[in-house]
Design a protein around this motif. Structure first.
Motif, short mmCIF file in Angstrom:
data_model
loop_
_atom_site.label_atom_id
_atom_site.label_comp_id
_atom_site.label_asym_id
_atom_site.label_seq_id
_atom_site.Cartn_x
_atom_site.Cartn_y
_atom_site.Cartn_z
N LEU A 106 0.84 -1.21 0.00
CA LEU A 106 0.00 0.00 0.00
C LEU A 106 0.87 1.25 0.00
CD1 LEU A 106 -2.93 1.03 0.15
CD2 LEU A 106 -2.73 0.97 2.64
N LEU A 107 1.87 1.27 0.84
CA LEU A 107 2.78 2.41 0.90
C LEU A 107 3.53 2.58 -0.41
CD1 LEU A 107 4.07 4.67 2.60
CD2 LEU A 107 5.75 2.98 3.41
N TYR A 108 3.92 1.46 -1.02
CA TYR A 108 4.66 1.49 -2.28
C TYR A 108 3.82 2.17 -3.37
CZ TYR A 108 8.07 -0.21 -5.69
OH TYR A 108 9.05 -0.28 -6.66
N ILE A 113 2.23 7.01 -6.89
CA ILE A 113 1.34 8.02 -7.49
C ILE A 113 1.72 9.44 -7.06
CG2 ILE A 113 -0.60 6.44 -7.76
CD1 ILE A 113 -1.91 7.70 -5.35
N SER A 114 2.63 9.57 -6.11
CA SER A 114 3.07 10.91 -5.71
C SER A 114 4.12 11.46 -6.67
CB SER A 114 3.64 10.87 -4.29
OG SER A 114 4.88 10.16 -4.25
N LYS A 120 -1.23 9.59 -16.47
CA LYS A 120 -2.63 9.41 -16.04
C LYS A 120 -3.00 7.93 -16.01
CE LYS A 120 -7.26 11.06 -17.36
NZ LYS A 120 -8.00 11.92 -18.31
N THR A 121 -2.54 7.19 -17.01
CA THR A 121 -2.85 5.76 -17.09
C THR A 121 -2.28 5.02 -15.89
OG1 THR A 121 -2.97 5.71 -19.50
CG2 THR A 121 -2.47 3.63 -18.40
N PHE A 122 -1.02 5.27 -15.58
CA PHE A 122 -0.40 4.55 -14.47
C PHE A 122 -0.90 5.04 -13.12
CE2 PHE A 122 2.59 3.24 -17.77
CZ PHE A 122 2.66 1.88 -17.48
N LYS A 123 -1.29 6.27 -13.03
CA LYS A 123 -1.91 6.74 -11.78
C LYS A 123 -3.20 5.97 -11.54
CE LYS A 123 -3.34 10.83 -9.21
NZ LYS A 123 -3.50 12.31 -9.20
N ARG A 124 -4.00 5.78 -12.60
CA ARG A 124 -5.24 5.02 -12.47
C ARG A 124 -4.96 3.58 -12.05
NH1 ARG A 124 -8.27 1.49 -15.07
NH2 ARG A 124 -6.83 1.36 -16.81
N LEU A 125 -3.98 2.95 -12.67
CA LEU A 125 -3.67 1.56 -12.33
C LEU A 125 -3.19 1.43 -10.89
CD1 LEU A 125 -1.90 0.48 -15.65
CD2 LEU A 125 -4.15 -0.23 -14.86
N ASN A 126 -2.41 2.40 -10.43
CA ASN A 126 -1.96 2.39 -9.04
C ASN A 126 -3.13 2.58 -8.09
OD1 ASN A 126 1.22 2.47 -8.41
ND2 ASN A 126 0.88 3.32 -10.43
N LEU A 127 -4.07 3.45 -8.45
CA LEU A 127 -5.25 3.66 -7.61
C LEU A 127 -6.11 2.41 -7.52
CD1 LEU A 127 -6.21 7.26 -8.74
CD2 LEU A 127 -5.65 6.58 -6.41
N SER A 146 -10.92 5.06 -3.50
CA SER A 146 -9.78 4.88 -4.40
C SER A 146 -10.26 4.47 -5.79
CB SER A 146 -8.83 3.82 -3.83
OG SER A 146 -7.63 3.78 -4.57
N PHE A 147 -11.24 3.57 -5.85
CA PHE A 147 -11.80 3.17 -7.14
C PHE A 147 -12.51 4.34 -7.83
CE2 PHE A 147 -12.14 -1.26 -5.11
CZ PHE A 147 -10.92 -1.65 -5.63
N LEU A 148 -13.15 5.19 -7.04
CA LEU A 148 -13.80 6.37 -7.62
C LEU A 148 -12.76 7.33 -8.19
CD1 LEU A 148 -16.67 7.13 -5.08
CD2 LEU A 148 -16.93 6.64 -7.52
N ASP A 149 -11.64 7.50 -7.48
CA ASP A 149 -10.55 8.33 -8.02
C ASP A 149 -10.02 7.73 -9.33
OD1 ASP A 149 -10.72 10.10 -5.91
OD2 ASP A 149 -9.09 9.19 -4.77
N ALA A 150 -9.91 6.41 -9.37
CA ALA A 150 -9.46 5.74 -10.60
C ALA A 150 -10.47 5.95 -11.72
CB ALA A 150 -9.25 4.26 -10.33
N TYR A 151 -11.75 5.88 -11.36
CA TYR A 151 -12.82 6.10 -12.35
C TYR A 151 -12.68 7.49 -12.99
CZ TYR A 151 -17.50 7.35 -14.00
OH TYR A 151 -18.56 7.81 -14.75
#
Length: 286
Positions: A106-108, A113-114, A120-127, A146-151
């Motif tokens: 989780l920390l990783y 994402i920081s 944008k694609t990898f931020k979504r996959l991380n979320l 988190s899933f809503l942020d990915a959405y």
């Protein structure tokens, strides 16, 4: 978890369709990996990014999570562009998750994402991965967020549908079936637009089960009959079995025990006929 296979397929679809590997693929390791010869793949050299990444994949297939983590970390160091770097970091986090090092994983992902250079694609996959870890930690509301942020980062109906489905699952997991229905309805409409019949049926059956949880029997019946018909017309025996299983729960709610048993028996027979081990285990648990 039901999302796991879908998510890995998405990762590798993105990986290859966008030419994330350079044109000069390490054929020796890649070919061995594609032939499921994982031990042989690990005997190839890994002096550069593609080989280190390939070794990491082979270790993941063999459940060697510590070795996979080391390979993906090496690949990240050897990466010469942001995409390769992000992919290696993503798989390193997945290695930690698969090793059940959930807090560390989780920390990783949160650290990943920081990074200001993450796409944008990898931020979504991380979320998405963060959400799935939070589900495993029974932090359902945080997972839903988190899933809503990915959405919000989704680029197409496929991604929107999968993320909405995850949001619904998170709410259902915390027993908030009103919210689960709200998001599964949206997911189901998105899956219908994608043309992915299996996912569309799965989502629809889940929606009906959520209706049953709040005793909203009229839309539950209408939804189940719709997806039973879809499965029969398209030869989807796996989803037909799931729909019939859900119908058996519906008729049990209606105190029609004879019809409930009939639907369950038909579902069970189909599951046995097609060798659907997950369905057989589900039905046995009743």
């Amino acid at each position: 978890m039901k999302f796991k296979t879908q998510f890995l397929l998405i990762i590798f679809s993105i990986f290859f369709s966008n030419n994330i590997f350079s044109k000069e693929i390490n054929r020796s390791c890649d070919e061995l990996l594609s032939d499921n010869k994982y031990e042989e793949a690990l005997k190839t050299k890994k002096a550069e990014y593609k080989a280190a990444f390939c070794h990491g994949q082979a270790h993941l297939k063999l459940y060697h999570y510590d070795e996979a983590l080391n390979d993906f970390r090496l690949a990240s160091k050897l990466a010469k562009n942001d995409i390769d770097h992000s992919m290696a970091d993503l798989l390193a986090g997945i290695s930690l998750k698969e090793a059940n090092k959930l807090d560390e994983s989780l920390l990783y992902f949160k650290n990943s994402i920081s990074h200001t250079d993450i796409s944008k694609t990898f931020k979504r996959l991380n979320l998405v991965e963060i959400g799935e870890i939070l589900l495993l930690l029974a932090k359902h509301e945080e997972a839903a967020n988190s899933f809503l942020d990915a959405y919000g980062l989704a680029a197409n109906d496929d991604e929107r549908a999968f993320n909405l489905d995850r949001v619904a699952f998170a709410y259902a997991s915390m027993g908030n079936f009103t919210k689960a229905i709200e998001y599964e309805l949206k997911a189901n409409l998105a899956f219908e637009r994608t043309g992915l019949l299996g996912e569309y049926a799965d989502s629809g059956i889940n929606l009906a089960l959520y209706y049953l949880e709040v005793n909203d029997l009229i839309p539950a019946e209408r939804t189940l009959l719709k997806f039973e018909k879809l499965a029969r017309e398209n030869g989807g025996m796996y989803y037909l079995a799931k729909a019939l299983y859900a119908e058996s729960k519906y008729y049990k709610k209606k105190s029609n025990h004879e019809l409930s048993k009939s639907k369950f028996d038909e579902a069970n027979k189909i599951a046995n006929d097609i060798g659907a081990e997950d369905l057989k285990a589900l039905f046995k648990a009743i």
